[in-house]
Enzyme design. Structure first.
Site, PDB file in Angstrom:
ATOM      1  N   ASN A  47       0.897  -1.125   0.075  1.00 16.07           N
ATOM      2  CA  ASN A  47      -0.136  -0.054   0.085  1.00 16.07           C
ATOM      3  C   ASN A  47       0.814   1.246   0.208  1.00 16.07           C
ATOM      4  O   ASN A  47       0.241   2.351  -0.238  1.00 16.07           O
ATOM      5  CB  ASN A  47      -1.008   0.049   1.102  1.00 16.07           C
ATOM      6  CG  ASN A  47      -0.142  -0.027   2.559  1.00 16.07           C
ATOM      7  OD1 ASN A  47       0.874  -0.569   2.778  1.00 16.07           O
ATOM      8  ND2 ASN A  47      -0.783   0.559   3.536  1.00 16.07           N
ATOM      9  N   LYS A  48       2.171   1.109   0.218  1.00 21.44           N
ATOM     10  CA  LYS A  48       2.768   2.365   0.450  1.00 21.44           C
ATOM     11  C   LYS A  48       3.277   2.899  -1.094  1.00 21.44           C
ATOM     12  O   LYS A  48       3.644   4.095  -0.974  1.00 21.44           O
ATOM     13  CB  LYS A  48       4.209   2.141   0.986  1.00 21.44           C
ATOM     14  CG  LYS A  48       4.097   1.575   2.571  1.00 21.44           C
ATOM     15  CD  LYS A  48       3.538   2.583   3.244  1.00 21.44           C
ATOM     16  CE  LYS A  48       3.495   2.421   4.821  1.00 21.44           C
ATOM     17  NZ  LYS A  48       2.877   3.408   6.122  1.00 21.44           N
ATOM     18  N   ASP A  49       3.007   2.223  -2.124  1.00 23.95           N
ATOM     19  CA  ASP A  49       3.129   2.908  -3.486  1.00 23.95           C
ATOM     20  C   ASP A  49       2.255   4.145  -3.446  1.00 23.95           C
ATOM     21  O   ASP A  49       2.644   4.937  -4.195  1.00 23.95           O
ATOM     22  CB  ASP A  49       2.623   1.759  -4.419  1.00 23.95           C
ATOM     23  CG  ASP A  49       3.855   0.741  -4.861  1.00 23.95           C
ATOM     24  OD1 ASP A  49       4.793   0.700  -4.131  1.00 23.95           O
ATOM     25  OD2 ASP A  49       3.307  -0.139  -5.545  1.00 23.95           O
ATOM     26  N   ALA A  52       3.992   6.964  -1.763  1.00 25.14           N
ATOM     27  CA  ALA A  52       5.225   7.593  -2.267  1.00 25.14           C
ATOM     28  C   ALA A  52       4.911   8.327  -3.393  1.00 25.14           C
ATOM     29  O   ALA A  52       5.365   9.266  -3.755  1.00 25.14           O
ATOM     30  CB  ALA A  52       6.082   6.200  -2.799  1.00 25.14           C
ATOM     31  N   THR A  79       7.951   1.527   2.551  1.00 25.21           N
ATOM     32  CA  THR A  79       7.761   2.966   2.055  1.00 25.21           C
ATOM     33  C   THR A  79       9.073   3.121   1.205  1.00 25.21           C
ATOM     34  O   THR A  79       9.125   3.721   0.404  1.00 25.21           O
ATOM     35  CB  THR A  79       7.513   3.895   3.060  1.00 25.21           C
ATOM     36  OG1 THR A  79       6.423   3.561   3.700  1.00 25.21           O
ATOM     37  CG2 THR A  79       7.486   5.181   2.543  1.00 25.21           C
TER      38      THR A  79
END
Length: 346
Positions: A47-49, A52, A79
């Protein structure tokens, strides 16, 4: 016949619009219907895409970065990988400070994506000069033309999920969701989704998953930052030894704490029973769901969505390693499922 090639401009256009998957065997004895938002379908496998890309493109629009800028971040691994991927595509340098608690798989993946990695001791106070927070701040001060993403204290962390993940879940459930269960680390995911869902229907319950050894649950309930709550734990990306401003505690209705061992076992059970290969926090969310069922939180008509944040491949040297599990004193499986999965033919 088409006259143009049907292809994505680059890998970044694949971020978001991840699937919602119904859970079946692992929840067969629980009240309600259960669905997982499977964030491993993002190209960076987490989910950190979302944050970012959102944070970097916001900085680009504001003129805060240029082709010579170095992206710097504090991360448990995901992340950092997402920022490294976005930086690689866009042509920026990337430096990440990670906790020594991060798996070797995550650290190796960061290096493979071209990031410079600083591995910092996990069990030191947040204000210790060796902590990954302070190392990232120092590097930002020392390196000319650098930007510190600072996901723990960046409102854009929340905004990324408010503008994408929240609306996706609302649409995928046709607005029928009654409960969201999500891990809480920086808090951006649960806060962004929670804000959006609460605006759509204030009756939706937003439940955060916290770790023993973290301060978040007590702070949420009392407003007190209690250092006595802090002690070492093994789950990555869950809980905190500080209070991140990227957590909107007002939209969270309840925190449920889970243990390292039960979360690890449940991660493995998700793979075995649902065929979905997940990371450590996904197991934590399922353990929380089990505990909440015992408290009769859900009803038969409840629609429960949990967020499976990342892919299990990042934990091969940890929760999916029998040796690592045994070294932690953990069971390989739940006590009623101890049969061996491997036979050696001699």
């Amino acid at each position: 016949m088409k006259n143009k090639i049907d292809a994505h401009k680059n890998i970044l256009s694949l971020i978001g619009n991840t699937p919602l998957i119904r859970l079946n065997r692992i929840v067969k004895d629980f009240k309600g219907s259960y669905y997982a938002k499977y964030e491993a379908f993002n190209p960076g496998h987490s989910n950190k895409d979302r944050i970012a890309l959102h944070i970097i493109e916001s900085a680009e629009k504001k003129g805060l970065i240029d082709k010579n800028t170095t992206i710097i971040e504090t991360t448990s691994g995901n992340t950092g990988f997402s920022l490294s991927m976005v930086s690689m595509v866009k042509g920026y340098k990337c430096i990440v400070a990670v906790s020594s608690k991060s798996s070797t798989d995550k650290i190796d993946m960061l290096k493979s994506m071209g990031a410079k990695v600083y591995v910092c001791p996990a069990n030191v106070p947040a204000d210790d000069k060796r902590s990954y927070y302070q190392v990232a701040k120092r590097l930002n001060e020392e390196i000319k033309d650098s930007i510190y993403i600072n996901q723990y204290f960046n409102e854009l962390n929340i905004d990324a999920h408010y503008s994408t993940t929240g609306p996706e879940i609302w649409e995928q459930t046709s607005g029928k969701i009654t409960h969201l269960i999500a891990s809480s680390g920086t808090g951006g995911t649960i806060s962004g989704i929670g804000r959006f869902l609460k605006e759509k229907n204030s009756k939706i319950k937003i439940i955060g998953v916290d770790a023993y050894g973290s301060v978040l649950k007590k702070f949420h309930e009392t407003g007190e930052f209690d250092e006595n709550e802090i002690y070492p734990y093994r789950i990555e990306g869950l809980g905190k030894n500080l209070i991140p401003t990227s957590t909107d505690f007002k939209v969270i209705d309840h925190y449920e704490k889970v243990t390292d061992e039960e979360s690890a076992i449940y991660s493995r059970k998700i793979a075995e029973k649902e065929g979905i290969f997940v990371g450590y926090t996904s197991g934590a969310c399922m353990q929380a769901i089990k505990q909440l069922n015992k408290l009769n939180i859900f009803e038969e008509n409840s629609i429960i969505v949990t967020v499976f944040c990342d892919h299990g491949s990042r934990y091969m040297s940890k929760i999916y390693s029998d040796e690592w599990m045994k070294n932690q004193g953990f069971s390989i499986k739940a006590k009623d499922e101890q049969e061996s999965q491997i036979e050696f033919i001699r």
